[in-house]
Design an enzyme around this catalytic site. Structure first.
Site, mmCIF file in Angstrom:
data_model
loop_
_atom_site.group_PDB
_atom_site.id
_atom_site.type_symbol
_atom_site.label_atom_id
_atom_site.label_comp_id
_atom_site.label_asym_id
_atom_site.label_seq_id
_atom_site.Cartn_x
_atom_site.Cartn_y
_atom_site.Cartn_z
ATOM 1 N N GLY A 1 -4.221 -4.973 -4.517
ATOM 2 C CA GLY A 1 -5.351 -3.845 -5.488
ATOM 3 C C GLY A 1 -4.807 -2.538 -5.342
ATOM 4 C CG HIS A 2 -3.652 -0.798 -8.143
ATOM 5 N ND1 HIS A 2 -2.230 -1.739 -8.657
ATOM 6 C CD2 HIS A 2 -4.104 -0.585 -9.852
ATOM 7 C CE1 HIS A 2 -2.651 -2.563 -9.301
ATOM 8 N NE2 HIS A 2 -2.795 -1.562 -10.472
ATOM 9 C CE LYS B 1 3.472 -2.543 -4.461
ATOM 10 N NZ LYS B 1 2.776 -2.256 -3.252
ATOM 11 C CG ASP C 1 -1.637 -1.250 1.455
ATOM 12 O OD1 ASP C 1 -2.756 -1.777 0.692
ATOM 13 O OD2 ASP C 1 -2.201 -1.945 1.934
ATOM 14 C CD GLN D 1 1.014 -8.613 -2.329
ATOM 15 O OE1 GLN D 1 1.911 -9.363 -3.120
ATOM 16 N NE2 GLN D 1 -0.374 -8.817 -2.064
HETATM 17 P P1 IMP Z 1 -2.495 -13.123 2.504
HETATM 18 O O1 IMP Z 1 -1.400 -11.948 1.208
HETATM 19 O O2 IMP Z 1 -3.834 -12.292 2.034
HETATM 20 O O3 IMP Z 1 -2.066 -14.787 2.626
HETATM 21 O O4 IMP Z 1 -1.919 -12.374 3.930
HETATM 22 C C1 IMP Z 1 -0.916 -12.449 4.566
HETATM 23 C C2 IMP Z 1 -0.360 -10.950 4.631
HETATM 24 O O5 IMP Z 1 0.046 -9.804 3.349
HETATM 25 C C3 IMP Z 1 -1.830 -9.992 5.477
HETATM 26 O O6 IMP Z 1 -1.200 -9.063 6.596
HETATM 27 C C4 IMP Z 1 -2.658 -9.024 4.822
HETATM 28 O O7 IMP Z 1 -2.801 -8.498 5.521
HETATM 29 C C5 IMP Z 1 -0.811 -8.837 4.165
HETATM 30 N N1 IMP Z 1 -0.995 -8.535 2.244
HETATM 31 C C6 IMP Z 1 -1.326 -9.091 1.371
HETATM 32 N N2 IMP Z 1 -1.660 -8.136 0.395
HETATM 33 C C7 IMP Z 1 -1.724 -7.065 0.675
HETATM 34 C C8 IMP Z 1 -1.126 -5.853 -0.423
HETATM 35 O O8 IMP Z 1 -1.631 -5.578 -1.036
HETATM 36 N N3 IMP Z 1 -0.898 -4.937 0.839
HETATM 37 C C9 IMP Z 1 -1.499 -4.776 2.137
HETATM 38 N N4 IMP Z 1 -0.780 -6.020 3.084
HETATM 39 C C10 IMP Z 1 -1.336 -7.230 2.133
#
Ligand code: IMP
Length: 428
Positions: free
Chosen positions: A40-41, A16, A13, A223
Site C-alpha cells: 500500500g502506498h 519506494k 515500507d 514489500q
Molecule cells: P502477507 O504478504 O499478507 O502474507 O504477509 C506476510 C508478511 O509480510 C507479514 O509480516 C506482513 O506484515 C508483511 N507484509 C506484506 N506486505 C507488506 C508491505 O507492503 N509492507 C510491509 N510488510 C508487508
C-alpha cells in the site's frame, strides 16, 4: 532501453512509492511485478489523497502506461474499488494494462489466510490477511484462477466449480467455517470481469516493445528483500519473490533488459508482523521513533516495529539484488535524536558476524553491535544539497556507503515530492 528496478532493502515500507513517484516524472511506463493488495502506498496531490494497493504509482499521469504484471495476484474487488475511486475523481485509467497471466485473489483465499493465522495462534506470521499466501499457493499447485480465465465465462465457471469444492471442504471440515456459495461467487465475478476486461492485454509484449523503442520503464517492487520467500526471514515472509530478479519473471522481460537497480532504504529499520528484527528499539525511544516517522501500516494500520539501521542486512540486500545505488528515505525523521546508532555486525555465543548468518535460528538470537554517532538535532527538511546538510548527517550517510560499499544517490528529507537531495541531475 532504460529499465530501472526499484526494490525495498528491508521489510517493506521503505518509501519506494516516493522514489517511484520522483522517477516517474521522466518515465514512460511503471510496472508492478509481484505481491498484491498487501502492499500500500499513499500519493498526495494538491487536490486529493490516494491509497493505492494494486494500481501502479504512475496512474495519475495519463501519459504513463501502468502495468499490473503477471507476477501480481489481484483481488478484483479491491482493484475495481481503486479504479472507481480514480474515476470518481475524474482521473482516467485508460493507461492501465493488466496481464492475462496474473492470478486472482479469490474470496476463499482471504478467508483461508485469516483462518490459518488464527489456527497458528502465537506461531502466526502476522500476515495482512489479504489472501496473498493462499493465492500464491494455488498458483504453485496449479489450481489458481487467472485473469484470462475471467474473460471466458465457461472456463471460469468450470475452474471455480472444481476449486470451490475443494475449498469448501477445507473451510467446513478443517476450519469449521460455513461454505461459500458457488452461484453468488459466479455472479459477482461475472459483474467484476465486465469492469476489468478492457484492461487485459499481452503486457509482456507491451513492455518489451516499449524498451525496444528506448522508452523508460520503472519496475516497481512491493514489500522488501527480507520479506522475500527465498531470501527473507522465512517463514516470516510474504509469498512472492520481492527481489530485483523477480522484475523479469513477474513482467515477462529478460535479465539483460535491466540497466539499474535502486535499493530503497529507510534511515532506520521498521517491520510489521512477526519475525526477527535484531535492532528493534523497545520502550519510549521506539515509540517516539514510530510517532515521528508515522510508522503505521498503509494497508492494515498496524503499528510498525522500529529499530536502528542495520548495515549487515543492507549488505546482504545489496548482494542479492545487485543494487546499483541506494535511495535513503526519511532521514529527516532522525533529526530529533541526539545520538544515533548503526548496527554493522552481530554477536552470538562468542561468535562474531559481519555477514548475515544463513542459519535462521542464529539470526533470531543475535545481538546487534553498534557504531554510535552524534545526532544533528536540527531541521533538515528544507535542505536540497548534500553540502548543506549538518556535518553529522553527512557523516551518517558516508558511513552507510562505507559499510555497504554502495553509493547513496538520493536522500529523501520529507514526504513532499520536492523534499529530495539528489546527487546527479538525472538518474536515468
Ligand atoms: P502477507 O504478504 O499478507 O502474507 O504477509 C506476510 C508478511 O509480510 C507479514 O509480516 C506482513 O506484515 C508483511 N507484509 C506484506 N506486505 C507488506 C508491505 O507492503 N509492507 C510491509 N510488510 C508487508
Amino acid at each position: 532501453m532504460p529499465g530501472i528496478v526499484v526494490i525495498g532493502t528491508q521489510w517493506g515500507d521503505e518509501g519506494k512509492g516516493k522514489i517511484i513517484d520522483y522517477l516517474s516524472k521522466d518515465a514512460d511506463a511503471v510496472v508492478r511485478f509481484q505481491g498484491g493488495n498487501n502492499a500500500g502506498h499513499t500519493v498526495v496531490t494538491k487536490e486529493h489523497k490516494f491509497q493505492f494497493h494494486l494500481i501502479p504509482s504512475g496512474i495519475l499521469n495519463p501519459d504513463i502506461i501502468n502495468v499490473i504484471g503477471n507476477g501480481v495476484v489481484i483481488d478484483l474487488e479491491e482493484l475495481v474499488n481503486e479504479i472507481d475511486d480514480l474515476h470518481s475523481k475524474k482521473i482516467t485509467t485508460s493507461n492501465l494494462k493488466i496481464s492475462p497471466n496474473s492470478h486472482l485473489v479469490m474470496p476463499y483465499h482471504r478467508i483461508l489466510d485469516e483462518a490459518r493465522e488464527n489456527l497458528l495462534g502465537n506461531m502466526k506470521i502476522g500476515t495482512t490477511k489479504r489472501g496473498i499466501g493462499p493465492s500464491y499457493s494455488d498458483k504453485a499447485s496449479r489450481s489458481g484462477i487467472r485473469m484470462q480465465d475471467l474473460l471466458n465465462v465457461k472456463i471460469f465457471k468450470k475452474k471455480l466449480e472444481f476449486v470451490l469444492k475443494e475449498k469448501n471442504a477445507i473451510l467446513t471440515k478443517i476450519y469449521n467455517l460455513p461454505p461459500l456459495d458457488f452461484n453468488d461467487m459466479l455472479e459477482k465475478f461475472k459483474y467484476l470481469s465486465k469492469k476489468i476486461g478492457d484492461y487485459v492485454l499481452d503486457t509482456s509484449k507491451l513492455i518489451n516493445d516499449a524498451l525496444d523503442e528506448g522508452k523508460k520503464v520503472i519496475f516497481e517492487g512491493a514489500q522488501g528483500t527480507f520479506l522475500d520467500i527465498d531470501y527473507g526471514t522465512y517463514p516470516f515472509v510474504t509469498s512472492s519473490s520481492t527481489v530485483a530478479a523477480s522484475a523479469c519473471i513477474g513482467s515477462g522481460i529478460g535479465p539483460t533488459r535491466i540497466d539499474k537497480i535502486i535499493g530503497v532504504t529507510k534511515a532506520y529499520t521498521t517491520r510489521v508482523g512477526q519475525g526477527p528484527l535484531p535492532t528493534e528499539i523497545k520502550g519510549k525511544l521506539g515509540t517516539m521513533l514510530r510517532e515521528k516517522g508515522s510508522e503505521y501500516g498503509a494497508t492494515t494500520g498496524r503499528p510498525r516495529r522500529c529499530g536502528w539501521l542495520d548495515t549487515v542486512l543492507l549488505k546482504y540486500a545489496s548482494r542479492i539484488n545487485s543494487i546499483t545505488f541506494l535511495a535513503l528515505t526519511k532521514l529527516d525523521v532522525l533529526s530529533f535524536l541526539n545520538s544515533i546508532k548503526i548496527c554493522n555486525s552481530y554477536s552470538y555465543n562468542d561468535n562474531y558476524y559481519k555477514e548475515l548468518p544463513y542459519n535462521q535460528n542464529i539470526f533470531s538470537e543475535v545481538s546487534p553491535l553498534y557504531k554510535k554517532f552524534s545526532g544533528w538535532e536540527e531541521e533538515i527538511s528544507e535542505v536540497r544539497n548534500f553540502n548543506d546538510l549538518p556535518k553529522e548527517a553527512k557523516k551518517y550517510i558516508r558511513r552507510i556507503e562505507d559499510e555497504v560499499k554502495v553509493p547513496i544517490r538520493l536522500v529523501s528529507v520529507g514526504p513532499e515530492r520536492d523534499q529530495m537531495i539528489k546527487f546527479e541531475e538525472s538518474i536515468w
